[in-house]
Write an enzyme that holds these catalytic residues in place. Structure first.
Site, PDB file in Angstrom:
ATOM      1  N   HIS A   6       0.869  -1.177   0.000  1.00  0.00           N
ATOM      2  CA  HIS A   6       0.000   0.000   0.000  1.00  0.00           C
ATOM      3  C   HIS A   6       0.907   1.228   0.000  1.00  0.00           C
ATOM      4  CE1 HIS A   6      -3.483  -2.502   1.812  1.00  0.00           C
ATOM      5  NE2 HIS A   6      -3.530  -2.478   0.499  1.00  0.00           N
ATOM      6  N   GLU A   9       1.540   4.018   2.788  1.00  0.00           N
ATOM      7  CA  GLU A   9       1.934   3.624   4.145  1.00  0.00           C
ATOM      8  C   GLU A   9       3.446   3.795   4.269  1.00  0.00           C
ATOM      9  OE1 GLU A   9      -0.057  -0.178   4.626  1.00  0.00           O
ATOM     10  OE2 GLU A   9      -1.973   0.748   4.113  1.00  0.00           O
ATOM     11  N   HIS A 152       2.328  -3.060   7.088  1.00  0.00           N
ATOM     12  CA  HIS A 152       1.292  -2.073   6.750  1.00  0.00           C
ATOM     13  C   HIS A 152       1.212  -1.027   7.858  1.00  0.00           C
ATOM     14  CE1 HIS A 152      -0.902  -4.205   3.408  1.00  0.00           C
ATOM     15  NE2 HIS A 152      -0.176  -5.207   3.886  1.00  0.00           N
ATOM     16  N   GLU A 216       0.586  -3.910  11.482  1.00  0.00           N
ATOM     17  CA  GLU A 216       0.018  -2.573  11.272  1.00  0.00           C
ATOM     18  C   GLU A 216       0.792  -1.610  12.155  1.00  0.00           C
ATOM     19  OE1 GLU A 216      -2.153  -1.594   9.103  1.00  0.00           O
ATOM     20  OE2 GLU A 216      -3.238  -3.398   8.464  1.00  0.00           O
TER      21      GLU A 216
END
Ligand code: ZN
Length: 259
Positions: A6, A9, A152, A216
């Protein structure tokens, strides 16, 4: 390890570069680090979505919020809304609930429709044999090799599969155990994903049996939160928190399900 699938990020690619630096610079001087490449192959792709990263960077000091890749085929989405979500495009259990063509989690026209997805999956298949049976409830065996981390942001989470179902993964207890060891370093919460079909880690675990995790990085708000944290947060917070987790993952890679 893969990062920045992504594009926006930003801290995730930086962490991957820190990991490479740590291992290469520490080799021969840091005993713990030295033991890892002496016994274990480490593979790192800091940027899985380079076209998306180019879009983010095209904003200069005002980076664009591009998450997906740059595939605008058949789309008339307002920039930066076009593209396919590469973390919804993997071939294991692809499909399910998805968003429209311009949505942030658009899964693509077919499983593995994107060249980035196909490249990543072919690479993992070169590195690892298929270690897990085809049934949904078949566990990867205790002899399974390999740990995969897809980095992420954000949420301060360590997330093992499944994404495609809320049903427990057949290796849930083993994945949670290693997740807990990594979370002892970064302080994150260990929780299965759910509701995310076509993710990279569902593919690497589901298809190949690799112990796989989505990290994350960071919190949702504050100066070190969100997609665009202050750059200094990488060295002040994210790297010191996650260095130990990455080392734990590397040392567990020989037998991640063996406890
Ligand atoms: Zn992400």
């Amino acid at each position: 390890m893969i990062a920045q699938i992504h594009a926006r990020e930003l801290a995730t690619g930086e962490l991957a570069w820190r990991w490479i630096d740590h291992v290469t610079r520490g080799y021969g001087t840091d005993a713990e680090v030295t033991s890892i490449p002496d016994t274990t192959e480490l593979w790192v792709v800091p940027v899985v979505n380079p076209d998306g990263v180019d879009i983010v960077a095209s904003g200069g000091s005002r980076p664009l919020m591009q998450r997906k890749n740059a595939n605008d085929t058949g789309a008339s989405c307002p920039a930066p809304g076009y593209g396919v979500d590469l973390n919804r495009n993997s071939t294991f259990k692809w499909g399910g609930a998805g968003t429209s063509r311009c949505g942030e989690t658009y899964q693509g026209t077919a499983a593995g429709s994107e060249p980035e997805t196909r490249a990543v999956e072919a690479w993992f298949k070169q590195l690892f044999p298929d270690q897990r049976g085809p049934g949904d409830t078949e566990p990867a065996p205790v002899t399974t090799r390999g740990v995969m981390i897809t980095v992420h942001s954000y949420g301060n989470l360590v997330m093992p599969p499944w994404g495609w179902t809320w049903n427990a993964n057949p290796n849930a207890s083993q994945l949670a155990a290693l997740g807990g060891k990594m979370a002892a370093s970064n302080g994150y919460t260990v929780v299965a994903e759910g509701d995310t079909t076509g993710t990279t880690d569902d593919f690497t675990h589901g298809n190949l049996g690799i112990a796989s995790y989505t990290f994350e990085i960071g919190s949702g708000s504050g100066s070190c939160g969100g997609f665009f944290p202050q750059y200094s947060c990488v060295d002040s917070l994210f790297w010191p928190n996650n260095r130990g987790a990455f080392l734990t993952a590397a040392k567990a890679a020989k037998a991640p399900c063996a406890g």
